[in-house]
Motif scaffolding. Structure first.
Motif, PDB file in Angstrom:
ATOM      1  N   GLY A 349     -68.922  80.864 -13.168  1.00  0.00           N
ATOM      2  CA  GLY A 349     -68.080  80.339 -14.641  1.00  0.00           C
ATOM      3  C   GLY A 349     -68.367  78.773 -14.499  1.00  0.00           C
ATOM      4  O   GLY A 349     -67.344  78.243 -14.126  1.00  0.00           O
ATOM      5  N   ALA A 350     -68.763  78.208 -16.143  1.00  0.00           N
ATOM      6  CA  ALA A 350     -68.629  76.924 -16.683  1.00  0.00           C
ATOM      7  C   ALA A 350     -67.305  76.251 -17.217  1.00  0.00           C
ATOM      8  O   ALA A 350     -66.601  77.228 -17.515  1.00  0.00           O
ATOM      9  N   VAL A 351     -66.862  75.034 -17.315  1.00  0.00           N
ATOM     10  CA  VAL A 351     -65.593  75.073 -17.370  1.00  0.00           C
ATOM     11  C   VAL A 351     -65.573  73.843 -18.075  1.00  0.00           C
ATOM     12  O   VAL A 351     -66.650  72.250 -17.321  1.00  0.00           O
ATOM     13  N   ARG A 352     -64.692  72.824 -18.804  1.00  0.00           N
ATOM     14  CA  ARG A 352     -65.359  71.649 -19.817  1.00  0.00           C
ATOM     15  C   ARG A 352     -63.659  71.330 -20.113  1.00  0.00           C
ATOM     16  O   ARG A 352     -62.602  72.312 -19.678  1.00  0.00           O
ATOM     17  N   ILE A 377     -60.013  81.811 -15.896  1.00  0.00           N
ATOM     18  CA  ILE A 377     -58.796  82.754 -16.084  1.00  0.00           C
ATOM     19  C   ILE A 377     -58.793  82.435 -17.580  1.00  0.00           C
ATOM     20  O   ILE A 377     -57.500  82.136 -17.509  1.00  0.00           O
ATOM     21  N   GLY A 378     -58.341  83.256 -18.759  1.00  0.00           N
ATOM     22  CA  GLY A 378     -58.124  82.841 -19.917  1.00  0.00           C
ATOM     23  C   GLY A 378     -58.524  81.131 -20.417  1.00  0.00           C
ATOM     24  O   GLY A 378     -58.426  80.883 -19.788  1.00  0.00           O
ATOM     25  N   PRO A 379     -57.817  81.338 -22.139  1.00  0.00           N
ATOM     26  CA  PRO A 379     -57.984  80.178 -22.273  1.00  0.00           C
ATOM     27  C   PRO A 379     -57.059  79.197 -21.703  1.00  0.00           C
ATOM     28  O   PRO A 379     -56.160  79.892 -21.159  1.00  0.00           O
ATOM     29  N   PRO A 380     -57.570  78.015 -22.139  1.00  0.00           N
ATOM     30  CA  PRO A 380     -56.475  76.950 -21.785  1.00  0.00           C
ATOM     31  C   PRO A 380     -54.945  76.824 -22.469  1.00  0.00           C
ATOM     32  O   PRO A 380     -54.221  75.920 -21.517  1.00  0.00           O
ATOM     33  N   SER A 381     -55.013  77.220 -23.403  1.00  0.00           N
ATOM     34  CA  SER A 381     -53.888  77.165 -24.441  1.00  0.00           C
ATOM     35  C   SER A 381     -52.447  77.213 -23.535  1.00  0.00           C
ATOM     36  O   SER A 381     -52.367  78.364 -22.473  1.00  0.00           O
ATOM     37  N   LEU A 394     -54.535  78.162  -8.892  1.00  0.00           N
ATOM     38  CA  LEU A 394     -54.707  76.840 -10.185  1.00  0.00           C
ATOM     39  C   LEU A 394     -56.207  75.968 -10.190  1.00  0.00           C
ATOM     40  O   LEU A 394     -55.692  75.373  -8.761  1.00  0.00           O
ATOM     41  N   ILE A 395     -56.805  75.453 -10.947  1.00  0.00           N
ATOM     42  CA  ILE A 395     -57.909  74.914 -10.682  1.00  0.00           C
ATOM     43  C   ILE A 395     -57.523  73.437 -11.300  1.00  0.00           C
ATOM     44  O   ILE A 395     -57.489  73.379 -12.585  1.00  0.00           O
ATOM     45  N   ASP A 396     -57.696  72.686  -9.752  1.00  0.00           N
ATOM     46  CA  ASP A 396     -57.542  71.145 -10.518  1.00  0.00           C
ATOM     47  C   ASP A 396     -58.761  69.912 -11.142  1.00  0.00           C
ATOM     48  O   ASP A 396     -59.435  69.844  -9.549  1.00  0.00           O
ATOM     49  N   VAL A 397     -58.810  70.103 -12.432  1.00  0.00           N
ATOM     50  CA  VAL A 397     -60.134  69.294 -12.442  1.00  0.00           C
ATOM     51  C   VAL A 397     -59.690  68.096 -12.349  1.00  0.00           C
ATOM     52  O   VAL A 397     -58.826  67.371 -13.548  1.00  0.00           O
ATOM     53  N   ALA A 398     -60.031  67.333 -11.756  1.00  0.00           N
ATOM     54  CA  ALA A 398     -59.738  66.241 -12.272  1.00  0.00           C
ATOM     55  C   ALA A 398     -59.558  65.225 -13.743  1.00  0.00           C
ATOM     56  O   ALA A 398     -60.865  65.515 -13.979  1.00  0.00           O
ATOM     57  N   PRO A 399     -59.431  63.959 -13.342  1.00  0.00           N
ATOM     58  CA  PRO A 399     -58.949  63.507 -15.062  1.00  0.00           C
ATOM     59  C   PRO A 399     -60.739  62.927 -15.203  1.00  0.00           C
ATOM     60  O   PRO A 399     -61.291  63.020 -16.456  1.00  0.00           O
ATOM     61  N   ASP A 400     -61.136  62.177 -15.062  1.00  0.00           N
ATOM     62  CA  ASP A 400     -63.035  62.097 -14.794  1.00  0.00           C
ATOM     63  C   ASP A 400     -64.049  62.576 -15.087  1.00  0.00           C
ATOM     64  O   ASP A 400     -65.102  62.531 -14.787  1.00  0.00           O
ATOM     65  N   VAL A 401     -63.218  64.105 -14.438  1.00  0.00           N
ATOM     66  CA  VAL A 401     -64.373  65.663 -14.621  1.00  0.00           C
ATOM     67  C   VAL A 401     -63.982  66.345 -15.599  1.00  0.00           C
ATOM     68  O   VAL A 401     -63.372  66.407 -16.468  1.00  0.00           O
ATOM     69  N   THR A 402     -65.382  66.514 -17.329  1.00  0.00           N
ATOM     70  CA  THR A 402     -65.286  66.435 -17.927  1.00  0.00           C
ATOM     71  C   THR A 402     -66.021  67.883 -18.403  1.00  0.00           C
ATOM     72  O   THR A 402     -65.602  69.177 -19.261  1.00  0.00           O
ATOM     73  N   LEU A 404     -67.584  71.487 -15.714  1.00  0.00           N
ATOM     74  CA  LEU A 404     -68.215  71.824 -14.493  1.00  0.00           C
ATOM     75  C   LEU A 404     -69.190  72.750 -14.309  1.00  0.00           C
ATOM     76  O   LEU A 404     -68.669  73.900 -15.248  1.00  0.00           O
ATOM     77  N   ASP A 405     -70.121  73.507 -13.509  1.00  0.00           N
ATOM     78  CA  ASP A 405     -70.446  75.098 -13.870  1.00  0.00           C
ATOM     79  C   ASP A 405     -70.154  75.278 -12.197  1.00  0.00           C
ATOM     80  O   ASP A 405     -69.230  75.301 -11.299  1.00  0.00           O
ATOM     81  N   ASP A 406     -70.897  76.234 -11.990  1.00  0.00           N
ATOM     82  CA  ASP A 406     -71.147  77.617 -10.629  1.00  0.00           C
ATOM     83  C   ASP A 406     -71.797  76.525  -9.222  1.00  0.00           C
ATOM     84  O   ASP A 406     -71.467  77.218  -8.352  1.00  0.00           O
ATOM     85  N   ARG A 407     -72.317  75.642  -9.462  1.00  0.00           N
ATOM     86  CA  ARG A 407     -72.547  74.702  -8.398  1.00  0.00           C
ATOM     87  C   ARG A 407     -71.577  73.947  -7.641  1.00  0.00           C
ATOM     88  O   ARG A 407     -72.217  73.207  -7.086  1.00  0.00           O
TER      89      ARG A 407
END
Length: 416
Positions: A349-352, A377-381, A394-402, A404-407
């Motif tokens: 699934g895609a993540v912003r 899972i669930g919204p980011p709120s 917990l999915i740890d997304v770096a600050p310089d990444v806006t 992500l997709d399933d690849r």
């Protein structure tokens, strides 16, 4: 323009509040989950004496040379040796002793023949011992004997330094006669939530009120991390009431954790109270959720300073902040591995993610083939506690990444 502190910078600020661990002598019965502060050397050997590994007959192997069904060897039984017999016996050549599992081997014996391999029958405590025992096979010397010191020898290290004490380690300590063990003491953590809208579970809710959940959640997280943690009654949005409560609990805490009252609103009681007293710094951290943070020290009635970490009040922000900032140094203070396991997983699934902020998303982690996959899972709120309860990572997304997709692989911090 507000300058945001990085996650790493705030992690350093929080970790600096923790003092070196204290070593205490703790009863073995109370040491589950604690970490040894020194090597534990055994003063006794295990076993402490040669003993039988079977219910059977203690023999001299030489006496059974040539025994066979066609040419059985019959020997008189000279003694009974139950487990726990303390007098020392000697086996006379040409005789046998009936012996139970764990009983001390008599001097002169060098093997034990299981009872079922003889013609003497079973062990009936009501019957008198059989006067003679028939053997139909030879036995090698050393057979069915637990040699003294075959497990551990007196003077050896039984439990090394920095070992987490679980059931097997506690069993070994008991077996070598240890009653207390030097360990790193559990930090005493007191959790305090604030907010006039909070009501204890079980009471009736009025319009505008919510059940208080952060303090039991954070106390459980601290307990799971290894601390001795408890939650105390939350306080309303009143500066004097808050400071009085802090004064009451500071003397019995090594760390105080608060939740709520640290944002930029008009009734931020924690921020208002501790800014006025000094010693606590409030910052905004470049992360989502959990941007408003604070940490520093308060003074207890005796003049001792106590670390205090102030977390945001939204429940997801609060627990994520605990995971990111408090759990690692708390575990370090106990001598435990500070970080949860991390794996690289394929994101389904895609993540912003917002630019410039390190984002921690809830996810469900599972094995797929030879690797890992994670579903957001669930919204980011930060108020969606239901989805936090349904997540195991917990999915740890770096600050310089806006995006992500399933690849794309992501680092996942497991929560269970």
């Amino acid at each position: 323009m507000t300058v945001l502190r990085s996650v790493e910078e705030h992690q350093d600020a929080v970790a600096a509040l923790f003092t070196p661990p204290e070593i205490v002598e703790t009863a073995v019965a109370d040491a589950l989950g604690l970490v040894t502060a020194t090597d534990v050397v055994t003063a006794v050997s295990l076993p402490g004496f040669d003993n039988s590994a079977m219910d059977g007959y203690a023999v001299r192997a030489a006496d059974l040379t040539g025994a066979s069904p066609e040419h059985p060897v019959t020997l008189p039984m000279a003694a009974d040796i139950p487990a726990g017999r303390t007098d020392r016996l000697t086996l006379t050549p040409g005789t046998v002793h009936r012996i139970m599992t764990g009983a001390p081997l008599p001097d002169g014996a060098d093997a034990v023949v299981p009872v079922e391999l003889t013609a003497a029958g079973g062990f009936d405590p009501v019957d008198a011992p059989a006067p003679e025992v028939v053997f139909t096979a030879p036995v090698p010397a050393g057979k069915n004997i637990r040699a003294a010191g075959s497990d551990i020898v007196a003077g050896e290290v039984a439990i090394p330094d920095r070992t987490v004490l679980h059931a097997p380690q506690l069993g070994l300590l008991a077996a070598i006669g240890v009653t207390t063990v030097p360990v790193w003491r559990r930090p005493r953590v007191v959790v305090l939530s604030t907010g006039s809208e909070l009501v204890a579970p079980g009471q009736e809710l009025r319009h505008g009120q919510i059940y208080e959940s952060n303090s039991p959640m954070l106390a459980a997280a601290a307990t799971e991390a290894g601390a001795s943690a408890r939650s105390v009654r939350f306080v309303p949005d009143d500066v004097d009431g808050f400071l009085a409560r802090i004064g009451e609990i500071a003397g019995e805490a090594d760390l105080i954790i608060t939740s709520g009252g640290v944002s930029a609103g008009a009734f931020e009681v924690v921020k208002d109270a501790l800014t006025a007293t000094g010693g606590v710094e409030f910052v905004k951290v470049a992360m989502q959720p959990g941007m408003p943070q604070g940490c520093g020290r308060v003074t207890d009635p005796s003049g001792r300073t106590v670390p205090i970490i102030t977390l945001p009040g939204n429940p997801v922000s609060s627990l994520v902040s605990f995971e990111v900032f408090i759990r690692p140094p708390l575990r370090t203070a106990l001598g435990l591995p500070p970080h949860r396991d991390q794996v690289t997983a394929r994101l389904r699934g895609a993540v912003r993610s917002p630019a410039g902020k390190r984002q921690f998303l809830r996810g469900v982690l599972a094995r797929e083939g030879d690797g890992w996959v994670v579903d957001p899972i669930g919204p980011p709120s930060s108020h969606h506690l239901r989805y936090l309860a349904g997540a195991n990572a917990l999915i740890d997304v770096a600050p310089d990444v806006t995006a992500l997709d399933d690849r794309v692989d992501v680092q996942v911090m497991q929560l269970d």
